[in-house]
Design a protein around this motif. Structure first.
Motif, PDB file in Angstrom:
ATOM      1  N   UNK A   1      -3.688  12.323  -9.663  1.00  0.00           N
ATOM      2  CA  UNK A   1      -4.551  11.195  -9.342  1.00  0.00           C
ATOM      3  C   UNK A   1      -4.803  11.138  -7.840  1.00  0.00           C
ATOM      4  N   UNK A   2      -6.022  10.786  -7.487  1.00  0.00           N
ATOM      5  CA  UNK A   2      -6.370  10.505  -6.095  1.00  0.00           C
ATOM      6  C   UNK A   2      -6.824   9.056  -6.053  1.00  0.00           C
ATOM      7  N   UNK A   3      -6.416   8.355  -4.990  1.00  0.00           N
ATOM      8  CA  UNK A   3      -6.818   6.956  -4.870  1.00  0.00           C
ATOM      9  C   UNK A   3      -7.458   6.701  -3.511  1.00  0.00           C
ATOM     10  N   UNK A   4      -8.322   5.696  -3.516  1.00  0.00           N
ATOM     11  CA  UNK A   4      -8.932   5.190  -2.287  1.00  0.00           C
ATOM     12  C   UNK A   4      -8.698   3.688  -2.294  1.00  0.00           C
TER      13      UNK A   4
ATOM     14  N   UNK B   1       0.843  -1.193   0.000  1.00  0.00           N
ATOM     15  CA  UNK B   1       0.000   0.000   0.000  1.00  0.00           C
ATOM     16  C   UNK B   1       0.882   1.248   0.000  1.00  0.00           C
ATOM     17  N   UNK B   2       1.909   1.264   0.829  1.00  0.00           N
ATOM     18  CA  UNK B   2       2.828   2.412   0.889  1.00  0.00           C
ATOM     19  C   UNK B   2       3.509   2.633  -0.467  1.00  0.00           C
ATOM     20  N   UNK B   3       3.871   1.548  -1.149  1.00  0.00           N
ATOM     21  CA  UNK B   3       4.491   1.647  -2.473  1.00  0.00           C
ATOM     22  C   UNK B   3       3.542   2.317  -3.461  1.00  0.00           C
ATOM     23  N   UNK B   4       2.292   1.879  -3.485  1.00  0.00           N
ATOM     24  CA  UNK B   4       1.295   2.464  -4.390  1.00  0.00           C
ATOM     25  C   UNK B   4       1.067   3.934  -4.041  1.00  0.00           C
ATOM     26  N   UNK B   5       0.958   4.235  -2.769  1.00  0.00           N
ATOM     27  CA  UNK B   5       0.772   5.628  -2.349  1.00  0.00           C
ATOM     28  C   UNK B   5       1.979   6.484  -2.717  1.00  0.00           C
ATOM     29  N   UNK B   6       3.192   5.953  -2.574  1.00  0.00           N
ATOM     30  CA  UNK B   6       4.398   6.681  -2.974  1.00  0.00           C
ATOM     31  C   UNK B   6       4.418   6.932  -4.476  1.00  0.00           C
ATOM     32  N   UNK B   7       3.987   5.934  -5.239  1.00  0.00           N
ATOM     33  CA  UNK B   7       3.924   6.076  -6.699  1.00  0.00           C
ATOM     34  C   UNK B   7       2.982   7.220  -7.077  1.00  0.00           C
ATOM     35  N   UNK B   8       1.793   7.239  -6.503  1.00  0.00           N
ATOM     36  CA  UNK B   8       0.807   8.288  -6.812  1.00  0.00           C
ATOM     37  C   UNK B   8       1.336   9.650  -6.359  1.00  0.00           C
ATOM     38  N   UNK B   9       1.945   9.705  -5.182  1.00  0.00           N
ATOM     39  CA  UNK B   9       2.492  10.969  -4.670  1.00  0.00           C
ATOM     40  C   UNK B   9       3.591  11.492  -5.611  1.00  0.00           C
TER      41      UNK B   9
END
Length: 193
Positions: free
Chosen positions: A80-83, A24-32
């Motif tokens: 992009x915003x993700x949930x 999850x942190x990896x995906x959030x870092x990618x989006x950030x």
């Protein structure tokens, strides 16, 4: 013996949970990184064998094509915003809302879909986009804002959206054409007043 078994199960659960948190942190870092337009960080978070798909259709087949797409998105100021919806093993499933200057300028609503990020060796191996709940209805509303521009683009330049590649050069070309379109349609609105 029972205590040792419970300790083993607890350790397994904790390592599994920790792995999911890292994904999850990896995906959030990618989006950030993507939103901050940090190309080095964004591309470093994807696997060397990266691919992006719409269901089973290939969108970008490798890291190089993704870099071209990234160049397009930088020009269009995409964000992009993700949930996060679920995490199972190496899969992180999210609802994605994708904003773009292109959409905003043309009066379109942001793009929404479901995305599945597949992680391998601490990198994003695949992104698989698919329809989320209400996708078809939402897309029909979203596309209706594009019709006038699409007709103008066809009349004026004999072009369609698919004639533009997802790269920096065509992004600059598209942005220039959109600004021309807005300028012309603004003049028409002013003349009517």
């Amino acid at each position: 013996m029972k205590t040792a078994y419970l300790a083993l199960v607890f350790c397994f659960f904790m390592s599994f949970s920790n792995s999911q948190n890292k994904n999850v942190a990896l995906v959030e870092d990618y989006v950030k990184s993507f939103n901050q337009k940090d190309s080095i960080a964004t591309l470093n978070l994807i696997h060397k064998n990266f691919g992006e798909y719409w269901n089973t259709l290939t969108v970008t087949k490798n890291k190089r094509e993704h870099a071209d797409y990234y160049a397009w998105s930088s020009i269009m100021q995409d964000t992009e915003e993700i949930e996060v919806l679920s995490v199972t093993g190496k899969k992180v499933v999210v609802n994605s809302t994708y904003y773009s200057d292109l959409d905003k300028l043309l009066g379109k609503m942001p793009y929404k879909c479901k995305k599945t990020f597949i992680v391998s060796n601490g990198k994003i191996l695949k992104i698989i986009s698919s329809k989320n709940k209400g996708y078809n209805l939402y897309q029909n509303k979203r596309k209706s804002a594009y019709i006038e521009f699409k007709n103008w683009l066809s009349r004026k330049y004999k072009l369609k959206r698919r004639d533009f590649k997802m790269n920096q050069e065509d992004a600059l070309k598209m942005k220039k054409i959109v600004m021309e379109y807005l300028s012309e349609t603004e003049e028409v609105i002013v003349e009517r007043d």
